[in-house]
Design a protein around this motif. Structure first.
Motif, PDB file in Angstrom:
ATOM      1  N   PRO A 332       0.637  -1.393  -0.141  1.00  0.00           N
ATOM      2  CA  PRO A 332       0.007   0.099  -0.161  1.00  0.00           C
ATOM      3  C   PRO A 332       0.893   1.131  -0.056  1.00  0.00           C
ATOM      4  O   PRO A 332       0.350   2.260  -0.500  1.00  0.00           O
ATOM      5  CB  PRO A 332      -0.808  -0.166   1.228  1.00  0.00           C
ATOM      6  CG  PRO A 332       0.117  -0.949   2.210  1.00  0.00           C
ATOM      7  CD  PRO A 332       0.615  -2.033   1.118  1.00  0.00           C
ATOM      8  N   ARG A 333       2.036   1.385   0.505  1.00  0.00           N
ATOM      9  CA  ARG A 333       2.965   2.340   0.490  1.00  0.00           C
ATOM     10  C   ARG A 333       4.399   1.851   0.323  1.00  0.00           C
ATOM     11  O   ARG A 333       4.585   0.782   0.762  1.00  0.00           O
ATOM     12  CB  ARG A 333       2.728   3.091   1.836  1.00  0.00           C
ATOM     13  CG  ARG A 333       1.472   3.591   2.212  1.00  0.00           C
ATOM     14  CD  ARG A 333       1.378   3.810   3.807  1.00  0.00           C
ATOM     15  NE  ARG A 333       1.909   5.119   4.225  1.00  0.00           N
ATOM     16  CZ  ARG A 333       1.482   6.294   4.197  1.00  0.00           C
ATOM     17  NH1 ARG A 333       0.232   6.213   3.793  1.00  0.00           N
ATOM     18  NH2 ARG A 333       2.049   7.227   4.769  1.00  0.00           N
ATOM     19  N   VAL A 334       5.164   2.687  -0.258  1.00  0.00           N
ATOM     20  CA  VAL A 334       6.631   2.495  -0.777  1.00  0.00           C
ATOM     21  C   VAL A 334       7.513   3.296  -0.047  1.00  0.00           C
ATOM     22  O   VAL A 334       7.353   4.699  -0.144  1.00  0.00           O
ATOM     23  CB  VAL A 334       6.655   2.172  -1.956  1.00  0.00           C
ATOM     24  CG1 VAL A 334       5.878   0.945  -2.388  1.00  0.00           C
ATOM     25  CG2 VAL A 334       6.496   3.437  -2.752  1.00  0.00           C
ATOM     26  N   THR A 335       8.725   3.227   0.308  1.00  0.00           N
ATOM     27  CA  THR A 335       9.698   3.891   0.672  1.00  0.00           C
ATOM     28  C   THR A 335      10.966   3.599  -0.347  1.00  0.00           C
ATOM     29  O   THR A 335      11.300   2.629  -0.716  1.00  0.00           O
ATOM     30  CB  THR A 335      10.441   3.767   1.855  1.00  0.00           C
ATOM     31  OG1 THR A 335       9.339   4.026   2.971  1.00  0.00           O
ATOM     32  CG2 THR A 335      11.507   4.850   2.174  1.00  0.00           C
ATOM     33  N   VAL A 336      11.333   4.709  -1.141  1.00  0.00           N
ATOM     34  CA  VAL A 336      12.331   4.824  -2.162  1.00  0.00           C
ATOM     35  C   VAL A 336      13.811   5.159  -1.846  1.00  0.00           C
ATOM     36  O   VAL A 336      13.669   6.342  -1.270  1.00  0.00           O
ATOM     37  CB  VAL A 336      11.911   5.614  -3.406  1.00  0.00           C
ATOM     38  CG1 VAL A 336      12.854   5.417  -4.576  1.00  0.00           C
ATOM     39  CG2 VAL A 336      10.524   5.163  -3.991  1.00  0.00           C
ATOM     40  N   THR A 337      14.712   4.383  -1.878  1.00  0.00           N
ATOM     41  CA  THR A 337      15.991   4.651  -1.202  1.00  0.00           C
ATOM     42  C   THR A 337      16.901   4.597  -2.546  1.00  0.00           C
ATOM     43  O   THR A 337      17.345   3.308  -2.925  1.00  0.00           O
ATOM     44  CB  THR A 337      16.558   3.880  -0.235  1.00  0.00           C
ATOM     45  OG1 THR A 337      15.626   4.035   0.909  1.00  0.00           O
ATOM     46  CG2 THR A 337      17.729   4.411   0.398  1.00  0.00           C
ATOM     47  N   PHE A 338      17.740   5.687  -2.865  1.00  0.00           N
ATOM     48  CA  PHE A 338      19.078   5.546  -3.633  1.00  0.00           C
ATOM     49  C   PHE A 338      20.270   5.674  -2.894  1.00  0.00           C
ATOM     50  O   PHE A 338      20.271   6.660  -2.126  1.00  0.00           O
ATOM     51  CB  PHE A 338      19.015   6.592  -4.567  1.00  0.00           C
ATOM     52  CG  PHE A 338      18.075   6.190  -5.864  1.00  0.00           C
ATOM     53  CD1 PHE A 338      18.717   6.499  -7.125  1.00  0.00           C
ATOM     54  CD2 PHE A 338      16.682   5.686  -5.929  1.00  0.00           C
ATOM     55  CE1 PHE A 338      18.110   6.160  -8.565  1.00  0.00           C
ATOM     56  CE2 PHE A 338      16.130   5.227  -7.110  1.00  0.00           C
ATOM     57  CZ  PHE A 338      16.711   5.580  -8.289  1.00  0.00           C
ATOM     58  N   GLN A 339      21.079   4.668  -3.033  1.00  0.00           N
ATOM     59  CA  GLN A 339      22.327   4.843  -2.153  1.00  0.00           C
ATOM     60  C   GLN A 339      23.363   4.646  -3.056  1.00  0.00           C
ATOM     61  O   GLN A 339      23.825   3.523  -3.714  1.00  0.00           O
ATOM     62  CB  GLN A 339      22.468   3.750  -0.970  1.00  0.00           C
ATOM     63  CG  GLN A 339      23.504   3.922  -0.355  1.00  0.00           C
ATOM     64  CD  GLN A 339      23.495   2.676   0.951  1.00  0.00           C
ATOM     65  OE1 GLN A 339      22.599   2.169   1.170  1.00  0.00           O
ATOM     66  NE2 GLN A 339      24.624   2.625   1.648  1.00  0.00           N
ATOM     67  N   ASP A 340      24.148   5.976  -3.176  1.00  0.00           N
ATOM     68  CA  ASP A 340      25.471   5.714  -4.301  1.00  0.00           C
ATOM     69  C   ASP A 340      25.099   5.054  -5.533  1.00  0.00           C
ATOM     70  O   ASP A 340      26.072   4.285  -6.116  1.00  0.00           O
ATOM     71  CB  ASP A 340      26.573   5.294  -3.390  1.00  0.00           C
ATOM     72  CG  ASP A 340      28.099   5.497  -4.044  1.00  0.00           C
ATOM     73  OD1 ASP A 340      28.035   6.787  -4.516  1.00  0.00           O
ATOM     74  OD2 ASP A 340      29.000   4.562  -3.947  1.00  0.00           O
ATOM     75  N   VAL A 341      24.182   5.517  -6.269  1.00  0.00           N
ATOM     76  CA  VAL A 341      23.847   4.680  -7.338  1.00  0.00           C
ATOM     77  C   VAL A 341      24.660   5.381  -8.229  1.00  0.00           C
ATOM     78  O   VAL A 341      24.731   6.562  -8.656  1.00  0.00           O
ATOM     79  CB  VAL A 341      22.216   5.011  -7.863  1.00  0.00           C
ATOM     80  CG1 VAL A 341      21.683   4.322  -9.181  1.00  0.00           C
ATOM     81  CG2 VAL A 341      21.370   4.155  -6.636  1.00  0.00           C
TER      82      VAL A 341
END
Length: 557
Positions: A332-341
């Motif tokens: 139902p809900r999402v957290t998006v994380t970019f780490q040193d991409v």
């Protein structure tokens, strides 16, 4: 790709499709072999009847009726063979077109070929392969089976005549090989010219307003004319070689007929022991060369197929089994994380993303801002699975996003781009594109949420009003609202927006932004934009330059 690897890929593709088409091909060849057998029997009856007319033998009405019956049977078999060959070709074409179109859909924006080149692959290249299965493969099999059956029948009547036919048949592949080398090269060049012309024509048609605006229509007309002339020259060269091969076959057939005629007419003289057998062997010459003529006529289909398969093989090459993971259910809900991409499209050019890091929580919106080429769209491509990072980590709810299948990543998101593409159909059908199983009530609710219903009420048939390809009949702002309605109907937890108001006037932009704000409410949103109006949303802002984050401003600052 080297020419050798292209040839291997083309042969592999043709071999795979030949195995898939084998049942239909076997049926076509079996009917063709039966047609040859009927032709042999009919030739014997005609020879017996002709001998009776010349005063030899005792043939009569039964033989005449049987010959007529065999002629009708031959006509029926010829029709059945044609239908079987057409079925084999159509099945192969449908199979190849589905596979090619499916692969292009899976590649999505990662395929950098022009639209015209992709259309040529799916349409022209696949059409060029149809003749390979409908005509060439059956003709190649019957070119071996048919002459052997006819030569055997001739040999039973007169062994020498049978040997003459076999010797003539052996000369045919030599003549084909002599012309085939040049024909293969000419066919490849012709296909290259055809693809260049068709691709350029389609691309220029799509950009016709721009050409007219910059007064370039005369120059493009001259360029298209030059490419058309190049295609004509290459096509005529292919036809010249084809006529040469056909002429060589006719010369061999005439020589075989002359040799058999000399043997029975001069060597044995008027006291021939078997006049019916002599006429039979003469009548078998056309039957012997009929499969070879079909083989020669279909030879260009093989050459065309080789060139088309070489272009299609890279697209349809078997892929390594990388199934990835499937979503157990829609979160139902999402957290998006970019780490040193990090992401690079071309080693010779600077990276699109060079160590980008950020985090977007459920219910938050992140504005990616920066000049063109800063890497904003690359972030969206990664989140939709159209590209894979070279290094770093992308996480959805703390889990590695790259472990999911690309299509599963796309299930998580609703996307609205710079220009909404509408297909020819009703407004309702264009909205339902994002979720085909949705009922009319859900479509209507999405239309109201995106304010599509506001302008649709004034149209002749409301949401059932027909629009043209590309949204013809609607303004840019109205088409963009239809795209937003698609996103509402999709009801995904992640919203991805790529310059959604880039081509709108200020008044229309304000209306569209109001719909977008409602769309992003309660969802995770990543928005690539230059819009100053979006800065007033109070969303977090990530300034980007050359694939890096150069500054950030949190919501409310």
């Amino acid at each position: 790709m080297s020419r050798g690897s292209q040839g291997d890929g083309a042969r592999g593709l043709l071999a795979r499709e030949q195995r898939a088409a084998r049942p239909l091909l076997v049926r076509a060849v079996a009917i063709g072999a039966g047609l040859v057998a009927v032709g042999i029997a009919e030739a014997w009856l005609v020879a017996v009847l002709l001998a009776r007319l010349l005063g030899f033998g005792a043939a009569g009405l039964p033989e005449l009726l049987l010959a007529g019956s065999l002629a009708l049977l031959a006509a029926g078999l010829a029709m059945a063979q044609e239908k079987a060959q057409i079925a084999a070709g159509e099945a192969a074409r449908a199979r190849l077109r589905d596979a090619a179109f499916g692969r292009l859909l899976a590649m999505g924006p990662s395929d950098e070929r022009p639209v015209g080149a992709r259309a040529a692959l799916v349409v022209e290249r696949v059409d060029a392969l149809e003749g390979y299965f409908a005509r060439w493969l059956p003709a190649a099999a019957l070119a071996l089976i048919g002459p052997l059956l006819v030569a055997l029948a001739a040999g039973l009547a007169d062994p020498t005549s049978g040997l003459i036919l076999l010797a003539a048949g052996a000369c045919v592949p030599i003549a084909q090989a002599a012309t085939g080398i040049g024909a293969a090269q000419a066919s490849r060049r012709q296909f290259g010219a055809l693809q260049a012309l068709s691709g350029r024509f389609l691309d220029r048609m799509r950009g016709l307003p721009t050409l007219v605006l910059f007064n370039r229509e005369k120059a493009e007309q001259a360029a298209l004319g030059a490419q058309a002339e190049e295609l004509r020259r290459r096509t005529m060269r292919v036809l010249r070689i084809a006529f040469l091969a056909s002429g060589a076959l006719e010369l061999i057939a005439a020589a075989a007929l002359a040799c058999i005629a000399v043997r029975h007419g001069w060597t044995l003289g008027a006291g021939h022991p078997d006049p019916a057998g002599a006429l039979f062997t003469l009548l078998l010459v056309p039957a012997f060369f009929a499969p070879l003529r079909a083989f020669s006529a279909a030879y260009h289909e093989r050459l065309a197929a080789q060139g088309a398969a070489a272009d299609l093989a890279p697209l349809l090459a078997p892929q390594e089994d990388r199934p990835g993971l499937l979503l157990e259910g829609m979160p139902p809900r999402v957290t998006v994380t970019f780490q040193d991409v990090r992401l690079s499209y071309d080693p010779a050019r600077p990276p699109a993303l060079a160590g980008l890091s950020f985090r977007v929580l459920p219910g938050e919106a992140l504005l990616l801002m920066g000049a063109s080429g800063a890497g904003k769209t690359s972030v969206l491509r990664l989140l939709m699975g159209f590209s894979r990072p070279d290094a770093g980590r992308i996480a959805i709810n703390g889990r590695d996003a790259t472990a999911l299948r690309p299509e599963e990543l796309r299930r998580l998101s609703a996307y609205v781009g710079q220009r909404a593409h509408l297909f020819r159909g009703t407004i309702r059908e264009n909205i339902r594109l994002s979720r085909p199983e949705a009922d009319d009530a859900a479509v209507l609710a999405a239309a109201k949420a995106a304010h599509v219903a506001d302008f649709a009420e004034a149209l002749p048939q409301g949401l059932d009003t027909l629009v043209g390809e590309g949204g013809f009949g609607l303004s840019g702002g109205q088409a963009q609202r239809v795209a937003i309605a698609r996103a509402f109907l999709r009801d995904a937890p992640l919203v991805l927006l790529d310059e959604p108001t880039a081509h709108l006037d200020p008044g229309t932009e304000a209306e569209v932004l109001e719909s977008l704000k409602r769309l992003c409410l309660g969802r995770t949103a990543v928005i690539a934009t230059h819009s100053r109006a979006l800065r007033n949303w109070g969303a977090a802002v990530l300034e980007m330059s050359e694939g890096r984050a150069t500054g950030a401003r949190m919501a409310g600052e």
